[in-house]
Design a protein around this motif. Structure first.
Motif, short mmCIF file in Angstrom:
data_model
loop_
_atom_site.label_atom_id
_atom_site.label_comp_id
_atom_site.label_asym_id
_atom_site.label_seq_id
_atom_site.Cartn_x
_atom_site.Cartn_y
_atom_site.Cartn_z
N ALA A 85 6.82 10.13 0.61
CA ALA A 85 8.11 9.31 0.70
C ALA A 85 9.12 9.75 1.80
N ALA A 86 9.25 10.99 2.09
CA ALA A 86 9.97 11.57 2.95
C ALA A 86 9.89 10.72 4.42
N ALA A 87 8.39 10.60 4.45
CA ALA A 87 8.09 10.02 5.89
C ALA A 87 8.08 8.50 5.96
N VAL A 88 7.79 7.91 4.68
CA VAL A 88 7.57 6.42 4.59
C VAL A 88 8.86 5.68 4.42
N LEU A 89 9.87 6.51 3.47
CA LEU A 89 10.99 5.57 2.97
C LEU A 89 11.81 5.03 4.33
N PRO A 90 12.11 5.85 5.11
CA PRO A 90 13.03 5.50 6.18
C PRO A 90 12.39 4.32 6.80
N LEU B 28 9.90 4.46 -4.31
CA LEU B 28 9.60 5.77 -3.61
C LEU B 28 10.90 6.52 -3.36
N GLY B 29 12.12 5.73 -3.52
CA GLY B 29 13.30 6.46 -3.25
C GLY B 29 14.02 7.35 -4.48
N ASP B 30 15.13 7.73 -4.19
CA ASP B 30 15.81 8.45 -5.26
C ASP B 30 17.37 7.99 -5.19
N ALA B 31 18.20 8.84 -5.90
CA ALA B 31 19.64 8.49 -5.88
C ALA B 31 20.01 8.16 -4.38
N VAL C 137 0.82 -1.10 -0.13
CA VAL C 137 0.16 0.16 -0.03
C VAL C 137 0.79 1.39 -0.07
N LEU C 138 1.81 1.41 0.91
CA LEU C 138 2.82 2.41 0.98
C LEU C 138 3.36 2.73 -0.33
N ALA C 139 3.82 1.72 -0.96
CA ALA C 139 4.59 1.93 -2.30
C ALA C 139 3.99 3.01 -3.30
N TRP C 140 2.76 3.58 -3.05
CA TRP C 140 2.01 4.14 -4.37
C TRP C 140 1.91 5.68 -3.82
N PHE C 141 2.53 5.97 -2.81
CA PHE C 141 2.53 7.39 -2.55
C PHE C 141 3.69 8.22 -2.17
#
Length: 418
Positions: A208-213, A238-241, A200-204
């Motif tokens: 991302a700043a709160a969920v990714l960690p 959700l991530g970046d470089a 579920v979380l992957a789609w937002f």
């Protein structure tokens, strides 16, 4: 929250005028009872309720007025650790947010473009859309195409089209509002709940700043391989470089599915411009997914409806600029052992790798194809009835002007046609 506190799960349910809301079959007055039954007694009753909800507020991937209103109650059910079926409630929420996830893979949800698209449709109005359709019909290449376009023009209903787009975005935003609370379920006792929460979380990306960690923290500590892989894929979406170095160590994990999840995540990060994300190790793991038979584990990685092979094929298209021949070879290997609907994403990925992103008016003679193209055509022509019987498969072939008749394709490839 416990089952003894049932009223808190359904607080406000009867305050909603469900009969004034629509789902796939008309007024949504039946949804409250279905929501109650979803976490009621009896496995069969819960199953029927889940089937009914998938049929009316998520009908073949569509969402309706009532869809967004059901979301808070599904979120409360998922958070009640005394209940069964919480993972299924989470998966229904994922569907309500985005439809079928294959529409957003392998790149993730482009939510900013989605919001602009809805706003642009609102701003255009019915008259401008009708004029665009008229111009589109006038530009048809021939009479047959003109008739098809005219039919689409006649059946287009601007108000219903806009309402559908607005309902989809409203359902997405309803789930988005639950994301902070849902993230707590990454520490749930049930592996299936943790995996479904990652999905579920992957789609937002807006959160991302709160969920990714939290996803990366779960991947670090997770003991169930399929859950760890799901967390890594979600982190990749959700991530970046900066996420690359967090995912790369998982390419050395003992469990294959964990390595595969990391490779899928890294392939996506590489496609966003993180050059360091993709190397031969990523290619090797994605190729390994295509070469392996499904292991039949009870808990599957939920992306792409549990079809990790199909998802890996899509991920291989993301690294094809660096490894074109190797990517095509790996996907063709996967296609050779695929069948039925599982062959659809692999077929589309293979054709994109072999022939580019657009169709060609005429295939050259088979002898003029390169080795990879010849192997792919031969593999397609050798698939069984359980794949060739599907209109979806034939439509994919037509998209690249590949013969959609197996006998014709076998003759083209120089194979026996009997």
């Amino acid at each position: 929250m416990t089952s003894e506190n049932n009223d808190s799960v359904f607080a406000g349910l009867d305050d909603i005028d469900w009969a004034s809301l629509e789902h796939a079959y008309g007024p949504a007055g039946d949804v409250p009872d279905q929501l109650r039954a979803l976490c009621g007694k009896g496995r069969d009753n819960r199953g029927r309720a889940l089937h009914a909800l998938y049929g009316n507020i998520f009908h073949q991937g569509s969402r309706y007025q009532a869809s967004a209103f059901a979301v808070p109650f599904l979120a409360r059910m998922a958070a009640d650790r005394s209940r069964r079926g919480r993972a299924q409630a989470l998966e229904l929420m994922s569907g309500l947010a985005i439809g079928y996830d294959e529409a957003h893979l392998p790149d993730g949800v482009a939510v900013a473009a989605w919001r602009r698209g809805v706003e642009d449709l609102r701003a255009k109005g019915a008259a401008a859309m009708t004029a665009e359709y008229d111009d589109w019909v006038a530009r048809a290449a021939d009479e047959g195409e003109r008739r098809v376009r005219e039919f689409q023009r006649r059946t287009f209903d601007y108000d219903r089209h806009l309402a559908a787009y607005e309902a989809e975005l409203a359902a997405y935003d309803a789930v988005a509002r639950e994301v902070p609370a849902l993230a707590a379920l990454l520490s749930d006792d049930e592996p299936a709940v943790r995996a479904s929460t990652c999905h579920v979380l992957a789609w937002f990306p807006e959160q991302a700043a709160a969920v990714l960690p939290q996803l990366l923290d779960l991947a670090d500590r997770e003991q169930v391989p399929a859950v760890a892989a799901t967390a890594l894929i979600a982190a990749g979406l959700l991530g970046d470089a900066a996420t690359v170095e967090r995912l790369r160590p998982f390419l050395a994990a003992d469990e294959p599915v964990v390595r595969w999840g990391a490779a899928i995540g890294l392939a996506r990060l590489g496609s966003t411009g993180a050059e360091a994300a993709v190397d031969a190790a990523v290619l090797a793991e994605l190729a390994a997914v295509e070469a392996e038979e499904p292991d039949g584990e009870e808990l599957a990685v939920p992306f792409q409806d549990g079809d990790l092979n199909g998802y890996a094929a899509l991920a291989l298209t993301q690294i094809a600029d660096r490894y074109p021949a190797e990517a095509l070879d790996a996907v063709t290997t996967g296609l050779a052992r695929a069948s039925g609907p599982a062959a659809f994403p692999v077929t589309a990925a293979a054709l994109r790798l072999a022939f580019g992103g657009s169709s060609h008016a005429d295939l050259p003679p088979f002898a003029e194809l390169d080795h990879g193209q010849q192997r792919l055509v031969t593999t397609l022509a050798s698939l069984g009835d359980d794949t060739w019987c599907w209109g979806n498969f034939l439509q994919i072939l037509r998209g690249w002007d590949i013969p959609a008749d197996r006998t014709e394709l076998r003759a083209y490839a120089g194979l026996p046609t009997a």
